[in-house]
Design a protein around this motif. Sequence first.
Motif, PDB file in Angstrom:
ATOM      1  N   GLU A   1     -20.026  71.692  47.559  1.00 31.69           N
ATOM      2  CA  GLU A   1     -19.518  72.866  47.408  1.00 31.69           C
ATOM      3  C   GLU A   1     -19.269  73.234  46.017  1.00 31.69           C
ATOM      4  O   GLU A   1     -18.964  72.381  45.205  1.00 31.69           O
TER       5      GLU A   1
ATOM      6  N   HIS B   1     -13.716  74.122  45.045  1.00 33.92           N
ATOM      7  CA  HIS B   1     -12.750  73.547  46.288  1.00 33.92           C
ATOM      8  C   HIS B   1     -11.627  74.550  46.830  1.00 33.92           C
ATOM      9  O   HIS B   1     -10.812  75.030  46.041  1.00 33.92           O
TER      10      HIS B   1
ATOM     11  N   ASN C   1      -8.053  73.880  45.549  1.00 30.36           N
ATOM     12  CA  ASN C   1      -7.713  74.095  44.424  1.00 30.36           C
ATOM     13  C   ASN C   1      -7.792  75.661  44.043  1.00 30.36           C
ATOM     14  O   ASN C   1      -6.734  76.276  43.361  1.00 30.36           O
TER      15      ASN C   1
END
Length: 85
Positions: free
Chosen positions: A16, A19, A22
């Motif tokens: 990915e 995230h 985040n």
Amino acid sequence: MDPGLGQPPLGGKTPELVHAGNLRHNLAVLGFLRTFVSMIMGIAVGILGVEGWWGFIPHLLSQLMCAPLMTLKGATPPTKYFHTW
């Protein structure tokens, strides 16, 4: 040139780029900042007794100033976070 470029990792999944946790945190911080700036401007305009459109204009200007300031705060080179760039 890296020979492994363009090939999926050993697990078969593509990693990915963002995230989710985040991103959610960053959006919450930005939302808090916008809310806080609006509250401060509302208090200041209320203390000054400004009403109507003249009271709305400082809110609009504060939000318009907040967007570029948030961009400047977060404007870092992508190589700091993405090693493939």
